[in-house]
Design a protein around this motif. Structure first.
Motif, PDB file in Angstrom:
ATOM      1  N   HIS A 320       0.833  -1.210   0.000  1.00  0.00           N
ATOM      2  CA  HIS A 320       0.000   0.000   0.000  1.00  0.00           C
ATOM      3  C   HIS A 320       0.861   1.250   0.000  1.00  0.00           C
ATOM      4  O   HIS A 320       1.867   1.343   0.689  1.00  0.00           O
ATOM      5  CB  HIS A 320      -1.046  -0.009   1.119  1.00  0.00           C
ATOM      6  CG  HIS A 320      -0.558   0.224   2.521  1.00  0.00           C
ATOM      7  ND1 HIS A 320      -0.386   1.479   3.050  1.00  0.00           N
ATOM      8  CD2 HIS A 320      -0.244  -0.635   3.519  1.00  0.00           C
ATOM      9  CE1 HIS A 320       0.010   1.380   4.319  1.00  0.00           C
ATOM     10  NE2 HIS A 320       0.109   0.104   4.627  1.00  0.00           N
ATOM     11  N   ASP A 341       5.571   2.382   7.489  1.00  0.00           N
ATOM     12  CA  ASP A 341       4.207   1.985   7.103  1.00  0.00           C
ATOM     13  C   ASP A 341       3.668   2.922   6.032  1.00  0.00           C
ATOM     14  O   ASP A 341       3.062   3.925   6.353  1.00  0.00           O
ATOM     15  CB  ASP A 341       3.319   1.989   8.348  1.00  0.00           C
ATOM     16  CG  ASP A 341       1.948   1.396   8.084  1.00  0.00           C
ATOM     17  OD1 ASP A 341       1.725   0.854   6.991  1.00  0.00           O
ATOM     18  OD2 ASP A 341       1.090   1.495   8.980  1.00  0.00           O
ATOM     19  N   ASN A 342       3.801   2.690   4.770  1.00  0.00           N
ATOM     20  CA  ASN A 342       4.413   1.532   4.192  1.00  0.00           C
ATOM     21  C   ASN A 342       5.371   1.964   3.080  1.00  0.00           C
ATOM     22  O   ASN A 342       5.510   1.321   2.054  1.00  0.00           O
ATOM     23  CB  ASN A 342       3.309   0.601   3.661  1.00  0.00           C
ATOM     24  CG  ASN A 342       3.843  -0.690   3.092  1.00  0.00           C
ATOM     25  OD1 ASN A 342       4.847  -1.202   3.551  1.00  0.00           O
ATOM     26  ND2 ASN A 342       3.204  -1.172   2.046  1.00  0.00           N
ATOM     27  N   GLU A 375      -5.336   1.468   1.860  1.00  0.00           N
ATOM     28  CA  GLU A 375      -5.222   0.345   2.814  1.00  0.00           C
ATOM     29  C   GLU A 375      -5.653   0.795   4.197  1.00  0.00           C
ATOM     30  O   GLU A 375      -6.398   0.106   4.894  1.00  0.00           O
ATOM     31  CB  GLU A 375      -3.779  -0.178   2.854  1.00  0.00           C
ATOM     32  CG  GLU A 375      -3.620  -1.498   3.625  1.00  0.00           C
ATOM     33  CD  GLU A 375      -3.342  -1.353   5.118  1.00  0.00           C
ATOM     34  OE1 GLU A 375      -3.371  -2.358   5.832  1.00  0.00           O
ATOM     35  OE2 GLU A 375      -3.106  -0.219   5.588  1.00  0.00           O
ATOM     36  N   GLU A 376      -5.169   1.979   4.569  1.00  0.00           N
ATOM     37  CA  GLU A 376      -5.458   2.476   5.923  1.00  0.00           C
ATOM     38  C   GLU A 376      -6.945   2.828   6.082  1.00  0.00           C
ATOM     39  O   GLU A 376      -7.430   3.005   7.183  1.00  0.00           O
ATOM     40  CB  GLU A 376      -4.592   3.714   6.227  1.00  0.00           C
ATOM     41  CG  GLU A 376      -3.092   3.511   6.024  1.00  0.00           C
ATOM     42  CD  GLU A 376      -2.425   2.694   7.126  1.00  0.00           C
ATOM     43  OE1 GLU A 376      -3.147   2.126   7.969  1.00  0.00           O
ATOM     44  OE2 GLU A 376      -1.179   2.627   7.120  1.00  0.00           O
ATOM     45  N   ASP A 403       3.721  -5.204   3.706  1.00  0.00           N
ATOM     46  CA  ASP A 403       3.205  -4.083   4.484  1.00  0.00           C
ATOM     47  C   ASP A 403       4.033  -3.936   5.750  1.00  0.00           C
ATOM     48  O   ASP A 403       3.972  -4.774   6.634  1.00  0.00           O
ATOM     49  CB  ASP A 403       1.730  -4.327   4.832  1.00  0.00           C
ATOM     50  CG  ASP A 403       1.103  -3.118   5.518  1.00  0.00           C
ATOM     51  OD1 ASP A 403       1.811  -2.111   5.732  1.00  0.00           O
ATOM     52  OD2 ASP A 403      -0.099  -3.185   5.837  1.00  0.00           O
TER      53      ASP A 403
HETATM   54 ZN   LIG Z   1       0.398  -0.608   6.631  1.00  0.00          ZN
END
Ligand SMILES: [Zn+2]
Length: 540
Positions: A320, A341-342, A375-376, A403
């Motif tokens: 992501h 991240d990430n 993604e988040e 990730d």
């Molecule tokens: Zn992540």
């Protein structure tokens, strides 16, 4: 005869599983040449304050998209997105409940009607497709709302058709933790209710977190196709007319006129005894949702396969690209840079692509490098891609997700999340042997990490998937890597502190690149397509 057959079968299985993929000198050389400074510079750019935490819908996210496209071009990768571009376009929709519109009336068998109170008794989940939505129907208690093929089912004793189902959080005890996480996932339960013909669900969280205030913003996110007809995500995607959150006190109230005791029923289902039943109550619910839409993109590159048949199949590397943007100020810093991240995962994929390109590896199967959005926000970019890939859907043979590898210490052992469910384990073992890494079991099975990142979107579409995490091994006597990672997580994970000035081990990042390259290369070179293990529930 039987004996001969047995021996023959054993020999055959030895032959089919013992063909390690060969690595050319060029591949080994290119793997060695991966430059830790390049990895560092990818992360440094993506985690720079000027990208403001790469929140989808912001200029910062678009800068990250532009960076990846630019890198794809520099590496010399072919486009793998829409219409010959590097981009897969999608819409992200933020749905917010219009609190004042929420209404619900509970009617018993003798026709007594009670108006329920918003927040105290029920909280609708915003509808991602309809602005105004409602449903009226008989209630049925459907336990956990789980149906396991050939196993436990909350749907044995009820006809869900046309009903509103009351479903409690969790899953029966004694299930493998990954499966517990899978079957207790909200989206999964809602989809099952939909398939059973239900028109709505009332979700009872048995372990609620405190913190609801008097005028909360009830918000969800989905990804949509550009035509905005379908929603994708891991939560409520709008297939039911209504979905409502409620609480334990309401569960007792629903049970009041039945002969069942809440405690007994909850104990039974926890022990795996289905206890669903239909109630002589009706509920009518109505609410409105406000939608805000914006465009976002997954960024896709292609490394074409060389085998004339297998090139039509794809191994997907995903990572992501988004993070959480700007948030609460901590130590004077409000930008959540998401270096680990990430950005570190994106950097990893770029360098994996470089190995393919520079080594002239010519994999038999094609490789897709996919940086996903959202993604988040709930795995929504990958949900969209896995359901609507830019290549034929049935042609994706495996997903290798990256990730936040947490490259903060030497990488000596690994935990291949998800590999134990499929033949991908063979490829992980091959890769680990090449690099002298030990393969370990998940030390934190209750954390349910396998279903918590983008690989889960592929799993939901039937595709065997993998996400490699750190193991516990260290070369420093007395050093507790697990405790170290735990402390690191508390300080950096989803904090504004996760920037370039944090802790990095770029040599470990390089090993992680080599490892994931070897896994996808091994899958790409092996004629046998990855498959779920026999009887594995993810394959059903
Ligand atoms: Zn992540």
């Amino acid at each position: 005869m039987k004996k001969i057959l047995v021996i023959f079968t054993v020999l055959l299985s030895l032959v089919s599983s013992a063909q390690p993929v060969s690595l050319s000198k060029n591949i080994r050389k290119t793997m060695d040449r991966i430059d830790t400074n390049t990895i560092r510079s990818h992360i440094a750019y993506l985690a720079d304050d000027k990208l403001k935490g790469r929140l989808p819908g912001t200029e910062g996210y678009q800068m990250a998209v532009d960076y990846v496209v630019d890198q794809y071009k520099k590496i010399g990768l072919a486009p793998g997105g829409d219409n010959g571009s590097y981009l897969q376009n999608l819409v992200i929709r933020r749905s917010v409940l219009v609190n004042s519109s929420a209404s619900a009336i509970l009617t018993d068998f003798s026709g007594n009607a009670d108006t329920l109170e918003f927040l105290k008794h029920f909280i609708p989940i915003p509808h991602p497709i309809k602005t105004g939505t409602g449903a009226a129907g008989q209630l049925a208690f459907a336990g956990y709302g789980i149906e396991i093929p050939g196993g436990y089912s909350d749907y044995k004793n009820i006809d869900a058709n046309g009903k509103i189902l009351i479903i409690v959080s969790g899953a029966p005890d004694r299930m493998h933790s990954t499966l517990t996480a899978h079957f207790s996932n909200l989206g999964n339960k809602i989809n099952t209710a939909y398939k059973k013909g239900a028109i709505g669900v009332i979700l009872i969280n048995l372990n609620p977190r405190p913190g609801a205030n008097n005028s909360p913003t009830i918000q969800t996110n989905v990804a949509m196709n550009p035509e905005k007809t379908e929603a994708y995500g891991r939560g409520f995607t709008g297939n039911l007319a209504v979905a409502v959150n409620s609480n334990r006190a309401m569960l007792s109230r629903f049970f009041l006129q039945s002969r069942k005791k809440v405690e007994t029923v909850l104990t039974d289902i926890k022990q795996g005894i289905p206890s669903s039943f239909e109630l002589s109550l009706r509920l009518s619910v109505f609410y409105e949702t406000k939608h805000t839409d914006f465009a976002s993109q997954n960024v896709v590159a292609l490394i074409p396969g060389a085998d004339k048949t297998l090139k039509n199949e794809y191994v997907v590397h995903s990572a992501h690209l988004d993070h959480v943007g700007i948030g609460r100020v901590v130590n004077g810093d409000s930008i959540y840079n998401g270096a680990h991240d990430n950005a570190s995962g994106v950097a990893s994929l770029l360098e994996i692509a470089r190995i393919y390109k520079n080594s002239g590896a010519k994999p038999k199967r094609s490789i897709l490098i996919v940086m996903v959005t959202g993604e988040e926000m709930g795995l929504i970019g990958s949900s969209y891609f896995a359901a609507n890939p830019t290549v034929p859907k049935g042609a994706i043979v495996a997903n290798v997700n990256t990730d936040m590898p947490t490259v903060i210490a030497p990488l000596l052992s690994i935990v291949p999340l998800g590999a134990e469910h499929s033949t991908i384990m063979k490829h992980v073992q091959f890769a680990a042997i090449q690099l002298g890494l030990e393969v370990e079991k998940d030390p934190e099975p209750t954390e349910n990490r396998f279903v918590r990142s983008d690989q889960y979107s592929f799993v939901m579409n039937g595709i065997p998937a993998l996400h490699i995490k750190y193991g516990t091994k260290t070369n420093v006597p007395g050093f507790d890597l697990v405790a170290f990672v735990k402390q690191w997580r508390a300080k950096y994970y989803h904090q504004s502190a996760d920037g370039m000035d944090g802790i990095f081990d770029f040599a470990a990042a390089k090993v992680y690149v080599q490892l994931n390259f070897l896994v996808s290369y091994s899958i790409a070179q092996t004629t046998e397509r990855p498959s779920w293990n026999k009887d594995d529930l993810f394959g059903k």
